[in-house]
Scaffold this active site. Structure first.
Site, short mmCIF file in Angstrom:
data_model
loop_
_atom_site.label_atom_id
_atom_site.label_comp_id
_atom_site.label_asym_id
_atom_site.label_seq_id
_atom_site.Cartn_x
_atom_site.Cartn_y
_atom_site.Cartn_z
N ILE A 42 1.07 1.45 -2.51
CA ILE A 42 2.66 1.09 -1.81
C ILE A 42 1.56 -0.28 -1.39
O ILE A 42 0.99 -0.48 -0.49
CB ILE A 42 3.17 1.30 -0.98
CG1 ILE A 42 3.89 2.75 -1.53
CG2 ILE A 42 4.48 -0.18 -0.19
CD1 ILE A 42 4.80 3.26 -0.38
N PRO A 43 1.27 -1.40 -1.74
CA PRO A 43 0.21 -2.53 -2.44
C PRO A 43 0.56 -3.40 -1.43
O PRO A 43 0.95 -4.50 -1.52
CB PRO A 43 0.18 -3.05 -3.24
CG PRO A 43 1.35 -3.24 -3.96
CD PRO A 43 2.20 -1.93 -3.63
N CYS A 44 0.32 -3.45 0.29
CA CYS A 44 0.66 -3.90 1.20
C CYS A 44 -0.70 -5.20 1.48
O CYS A 44 -0.11 -6.28 2.16
CB CYS A 44 1.17 -3.55 2.29
SG CYS A 44 0.05 -2.02 3.01
N HIS A 45 -1.70 -5.07 0.80
CA HIS A 45 -2.71 -5.31 0.97
C HIS A 45 -2.68 -7.07 0.36
O HIS A 45 -3.59 -8.15 0.45
CB HIS A 45 -3.62 -4.29 0.39
CG HIS A 45 -3.87 -4.88 -1.07
ND1 HIS A 45 -3.43 -2.99 -1.39
CD2 HIS A 45 -4.39 -4.79 -1.90
CE1 HIS A 45 -3.24 -2.75 -2.54
NE2 HIS A 45 -4.38 -3.94 -3.05
#
Length: 180
Positions: free
Chosen positions: A135-138
């Site tokens: 889950i690409p919070c970056h």
């Protein structure tokens, strides 16, 4: 509920995977903020589960430069309805692209039928994402291009974004803040 854990090596350091026995419920980079925060103490054991093999395969392909789809992974992050919706929006951010907390807040406001949504509220949900990388919070940055708000730290955020081919030329590192 019993949680299962597995630790695997990666180019960004050891990764701890958590599962409820069926779905992936957590993925943390060693030392990150909120490490294993959704796995209660005393309710975990190591296991060799199919979901861990699937997640490891996905991560191996990701770190090899591929862009694997999430569709083959059953994800079940623990969190309330608001956080779940924010995490769904994160999954829509394409590889190598960036969005801002404000843009996510606008999308959340629309989803909830509101005129406005606080970027800080969205930032809280982004920051508590229990399934890092997948889950690409970056891929979320500040409105001013600040590389802020990543539980794994700024250096790791930069490394993941560079790995994905994101343009970092207009981004900056904050002088102070919670992500340092």
């Amino acid at each position: 509920m019993l949680y299962y854990l597995s630790t695997i090596p990666s180019p960004v350091g050891p990764l701890t995977l958590a599962s409820d026995g069926e779905a992936l419920t957590g993925l943390w980079i060693e030392g990150q903020k909120y490490f294993r925060s959704t796995v209660p103490d005393g309710e975990k054991q190591s296991a060799d589960l199919p979901i861990f093999h699937t997640a490891k395969s996905w991560l191996d392909r990701y770190f090899a430069g591929e862009k694997p789809a999430l569709s083959g992974l059953l994800l079940r992050p623990a969190g309330g309805k608001f956080r779940q919706e924010v995490w769904k929006l994160l999954c829509e951010i394409p590889y190598g692209e960036l969005t801002t907390y404000g843009a996510l807040a606008s999308r959340m406001a629309k989803l909830l039928g509101r005129a406005h949504m606080s970027a800080q509220a969205v930032g809280g949900a982004v920051g508590h994402n229990p399934i890092s990388i997948l889950i690409p919070c970056h891929r979320v940055v500040g409105a001013n291009g600040s590389l802020t708000g990543y539980a794994g730290g700024i250096d790791l955020k930069r490394k993941l974004l560079r790995h994905e081919g994101a343009d970092l030329s207009r981004l900056s590192v904050p002088k102070t803040g919670t992500a340092l």
